[in-house]
Design a protein around this motif. Sequence first.
Motif, short mmCIF file in Angstrom:
data_model
loop_
_atom_site.label_atom_id
_atom_site.label_comp_id
_atom_site.label_asym_id
_atom_site.label_seq_id
_atom_site.Cartn_x
_atom_site.Cartn_y
_atom_site.Cartn_z
N ARG A 42 0.86 -1.19 0.00
CA ARG A 42 0.00 0.00 0.00
C ARG A 42 0.90 1.24 0.00
NH1 ARG A 42 -3.34 -0.08 5.06
NH2 ARG A 42 -4.24 1.79 4.11
N PRO A 43 1.16 1.81 -1.16
CA PRO A 43 2.14 2.90 -1.26
C PRO A 43 1.83 4.10 -0.37
CG PRO A 43 1.67 2.01 -3.44
CD PRO A 43 0.70 1.36 -2.50
N LYS A 44 0.57 4.30 0.03
CA LYS A 44 0.23 5.45 0.86
C LYS A 44 0.10 5.10 2.34
CE LYS A 44 -2.11 7.95 -2.88
NZ LYS A 44 -3.38 8.63 -3.31
N ALA A 45 0.52 3.90 2.72
CA ALA A 45 0.40 3.48 4.12
C ALA A 45 1.33 4.28 5.02
CB ALA A 45 0.70 1.99 4.25
N LYS A 46 0.94 4.43 6.27
CA LYS A 46 1.74 5.15 7.25
C LYS A 46 3.13 4.57 7.40
CE LYS A 46 2.58 7.91 10.78
NZ LYS A 46 2.75 9.37 10.62
N VAL A 47 3.26 3.26 7.27
CA VAL A 47 4.57 2.62 7.45
C VAL A 47 5.57 3.12 6.41
CG1 VAL A 47 4.08 0.58 6.02
CG2 VAL A 47 5.71 0.41 7.91
N VAL A 48 5.11 3.49 5.22
CA VAL A 48 6.01 4.04 4.20
C VAL A 48 6.60 5.36 4.70
CG1 VAL A 48 6.16 4.94 1.85
CG2 VAL A 48 4.84 2.85 2.31
N GLU A 49 5.77 6.19 5.30
CA GLU A 49 6.25 7.45 5.88
C GLU A 49 7.29 7.18 6.97
OE1 GLU A 49 3.14 10.00 7.24
OE2 GLU A 49 1.82 9.52 5.56
N ARG A 50 7.02 6.19 7.80
CA ARG A 50 7.96 5.86 8.88
C ARG A 50 9.32 5.46 8.30
NH1 ARG A 50 5.44 4.71 13.96
NH2 ARG A 50 3.17 4.40 13.86
N PHE A 61 4.39 -1.22 -3.74
CA PHE A 61 3.81 -1.66 -5.00
C PHE A 61 2.30 -1.76 -4.89
CE2 PHE A 61 4.37 -5.40 -2.46
CZ PHE A 61 3.32 -6.25 -2.79
N ASN A 62 1.64 -1.71 -6.03
CA ASN A 62 0.19 -1.90 -6.11
C ASN A 62 -0.07 -3.28 -6.70
OD1 ASN A 62 -2.54 -1.90 -6.60
ND2 ASN A 62 -2.59 0.11 -7.59
N PRO A 63 -0.59 -4.21 -5.89
CA PRO A 63 -0.79 -5.57 -6.40
C PRO A 63 -1.66 -5.64 -7.65
CG PRO A 63 -1.01 -5.52 -4.02
CD PRO A 63 -0.94 -4.10 -4.47
N LYS A 64 -2.58 -4.69 -7.82
CA LYS A 64 -3.47 -4.71 -8.98
C LYS A 64 -2.74 -4.48 -10.30
CE LYS A 64 -7.56 -3.22 -6.39
NZ LYS A 64 -8.62 -2.19 -6.25
N TYR A 66 -0.17 -6.09 -11.23
CA TYR A 66 0.52 -7.34 -11.59
C TYR A 66 -0.50 -8.40 -11.98
CZ TYR A 66 4.62 -5.23 -9.40
OH TYR A 66 5.65 -4.40 -9.08
N ALA A 67 -0.06 -9.33 -12.81
CA ALA A 67 -0.96 -10.38 -13.30
C ALA A 67 -1.29 -11.40 -12.23
CB ALA A 67 -0.32 -11.07 -14.51
N SER A 68 -0.42 -11.55 -11.24
CA SER A 68 -0.63 -12.57 -10.21
C SER A 68 0.21 -12.24 -8.99
CB SER A 68 -0.22 -13.96 -10.74
OG SER A 68 1.19 -13.98 -10.99
N ARG A 69 -0.08 -12.95 -7.88
CA ARG A 69 0.75 -12.81 -6.68
C ARG A 69 2.18 -13.21 -6.99
NH1 ARG A 69 -3.78 -15.67 -4.20
NH2 ARG A 69 -5.08 -14.18 -3.04
N GLU A 70 2.32 -14.29 -7.75
CA GLU A 70 3.66 -14.77 -8.07
C GLU A 70 4.45 -13.71 -8.84
OE1 GLU A 70 1.11 -18.26 -7.25
OE2 GLU A 70 0.89 -16.46 -8.49
N ALA A 71 3.77 -12.95 -9.69
CA ALA A 71 4.45 -11.94 -10.49
C ALA A 71 5.06 -10.85 -9.61
CB ALA A 71 3.48 -11.33 -11.51
N TYR A 72 4.28 -10.32 -8.66
CA TYR A 72 4.87 -9.27 -7.82
C TYR A 72 5.86 -9.85 -6.82
CZ TYR A 72 1.00 -9.93 -4.32
OH TYR A 72 0.10 -10.41 -3.41
N GLU A 73 5.67 -11.10 -6.41
CA GLU A 73 6.64 -11.70 -5.51
C GLU A 73 7.98 -11.94 -6.19
OE1 GLU A 73 5.40 -15.04 -3.23
OE2 GLU A 73 3.93 -13.88 -2.08
N ARG A 74 7.97 -12.23 -7.48
CA ARG A 74 9.24 -12.37 -8.19
C ARG A 74 10.01 -11.05 -8.20
NH1 ARG A 74 6.31 -16.34 -11.26
NH2 ARG A 74 5.41 -14.76 -12.62
N GLU A 75 9.28 -9.95 -8.33
CA GLU A 75 9.94 -8.65 -8.29
C GLU A 75 10.43 -8.34 -6.87
OE1 GLU A 75 9.35 -4.05 -9.80
OE2 GLU A 75 7.86 -5.58 -10.34
N ILE A 76 9.62 -8.68 -5.86
CA ILE A 76 10.07 -8.52 -4.47
C ILE A 76 11.34 -9.32 -4.24
CG2 ILE A 76 9.52 -9.02 -2.06
CD1 ILE A 76 6.57 -8.47 -2.78
#
Length: 210
Positions: A42-50, A61-64, A66-76
């Motif tokens: 969640r790019p706008k989450a408070k933890v990012v500010e911290r 990142f915004n999960p939406k 990406y085509a799948s969970r696996e796709a964004y996890e590969r980038e992570i």
Amino acid sequence: MRRAPLGIAVFASGNGSNFQAIADAVKEGRLDARIELLVCDRPKAKVVERAEAAGIPVFAFNPKEYASREAYEREILQQLQLRNVDLVVLAGYMRIITKVLVDAYWGRMINIHPSLLPSFPGLDAVGQALRHGVKVTGVTVHLVDGGLDSGPILAQRAIDVQPGDTEASITERIHQIEHRLYPEVIQGICDGSIHLEQAADHKPKDGITP
């Protein structure tokens, strides 16, 4: 010979109070680790500010997108490997974790959960405990094995449920425990008093909702 500080990545989705507790422990010298990265869905989450305020790199990142969970996890995973992350610390990360990350960090990924596991896994653990009328609840730190809060337990801390307690009052006391316990467990991993290799000696499962 002194060990090099452990390189950790913290995954979080919201306010980030556990992230802050870990960052404070590092800053104050109570935790022999370096936070190499914050991962947030969640790019706008408070933890990012911290994290930004503490000068800690962020992969948000915004999960939406990406085509799948696996796709964004590969980038992570690429981000983690780029920074030579030794340990993944889930701290309120509200995404299912797939085999992409579980397998890559098997035995090196931990989670904190607001109940005395194996009781009340999954979402709304404090509410579950209240509805069941338990007299004692607490906090668990465990290895991530791909199941629903089912990995080997590393540490637990209990609290009594008092007459008149509400979900809010229990949650507040649980947060206070989490903010002490999580840095202590991570430090135990850093100094070798907690042995992840022994705890991790079983087969991973398919996915987890922290």
